[in-house]
Design an enzyme around this catalytic site. Structure first.
Site, PDB file in Angstrom:
ATOM      1  N   PRO A 124       0.778  -1.248   0.000  1.00  0.00           N
ATOM      2  CA  PRO A 124       0.000   0.000   0.000  1.00  0.00           C
ATOM      3  C   PRO A 124       0.809   1.299   0.000  1.00  0.00           C
ATOM      4  CG  PRO A 124       0.027  -0.943   2.184  1.00  0.00           C
ATOM      5  CD  PRO A 124       0.742  -1.920   1.299  1.00  0.00           C
ATOM      6  N   CYS A 125       1.490   1.564  -1.106  1.00  0.00           N
ATOM      7  CA  CYS A 125       2.254   2.804  -1.225  1.00  0.00           C
ATOM      8  C   CYS A 125       1.333   4.023  -1.210  1.00  0.00           C
ATOM      9  CB  CYS A 125       3.122   2.788  -2.477  1.00  0.00           C
ATOM     10  SG  CYS A 125       2.237   2.491  -4.004  1.00  0.00           S
ATOM     11  N   HIS A 126       0.052   3.823  -1.506  1.00  0.00           N
ATOM     12  CA  HIS A 126      -0.906   4.941  -1.477  1.00  0.00           C
ATOM     13  C   HIS A 126      -1.126   5.452  -0.057  1.00  0.00           C
ATOM     14  CE1 HIS A 126      -3.343   1.282  -0.912  1.00  0.00           C
ATOM     15  NE2 HIS A 126      -4.149   2.043  -0.186  1.00  0.00           N
TER      16      HIS A 126
END
Length: 162
Positions: A124-126
């Site tokens: 989950p880089c977001h």
């Protein structure tokens, strides 16, 4: 399909067409595009990943447990592993991530590795935002980052700086 042969499928999501690539060692790429052909059939090695992504978009899943096999440097792998520890519905800053990895001066390298994440949504880089709470760089476009954060935590809708 032969052993170790890469399979690819394209599925429709609320954010565009998602490409999923992998083999029996795990999923190595999940990426987003604005358009593309939807796969009429999903290869067996990708079915669990596709099902879990669809469950995520349907609001039925907050974690993923299919096998991952991203390709990257040792440092990138460490950053991606740290990203996996950010809980659903939460965010952290690039500075927080750098501290967690043991070197606050590595903030640019951490941001670069974050941007090279090959497993959209699942790693989950977001969930990484600016120190001031702003949405910063996102390979899939800031509108997608905003959508994902609101999907994971609808109460944040008003908090996000855009």
């Amino acid at each position: 399909m032969k052993t170790n042969e890469q399979a690819t499928a394209y599925i429709k999501t609320p954010l565009g067409i998602t490409q999923i690539t992998g083999d029996e060692n795990g999923i190595s790429i999940i990426s987003i595009a604005d358009e593309g052909e939807i796969s009429p059939e999903i290869p067996v090695v990708l079915q669990e990943g596709v099902t879990q992504l669809q469950d995520y978009f349907d609001g039925k899943r907050t974690t993923f447990d299919f096998k991952l096999n991203p390709k990257g440097t040792e440092f990138q792998q460490r950053v991606w592993q740290a990203l996996l520890e950010i809980p659903f519905g939460k965010t952290c800053s690039y500075m927080d991530l750098s501290k967690k990895l043991g070197d606050v001066k590595a903030i640019r390298a951490v941001a670069s590795a974050n941007g090279k994440n090959p497993l959209w949504i699942v790693v989950p880089c977001h969930r990484v935002i600016g120190t001031d709470g702003s949405l910063t760089g996102y390979a899939g476009g800031l509108w997608r980052k905003k959508w994902l954060l609101e999907h994971e935590n609808p109460s944040r809708k008003q908090e996000l700086l855009f």
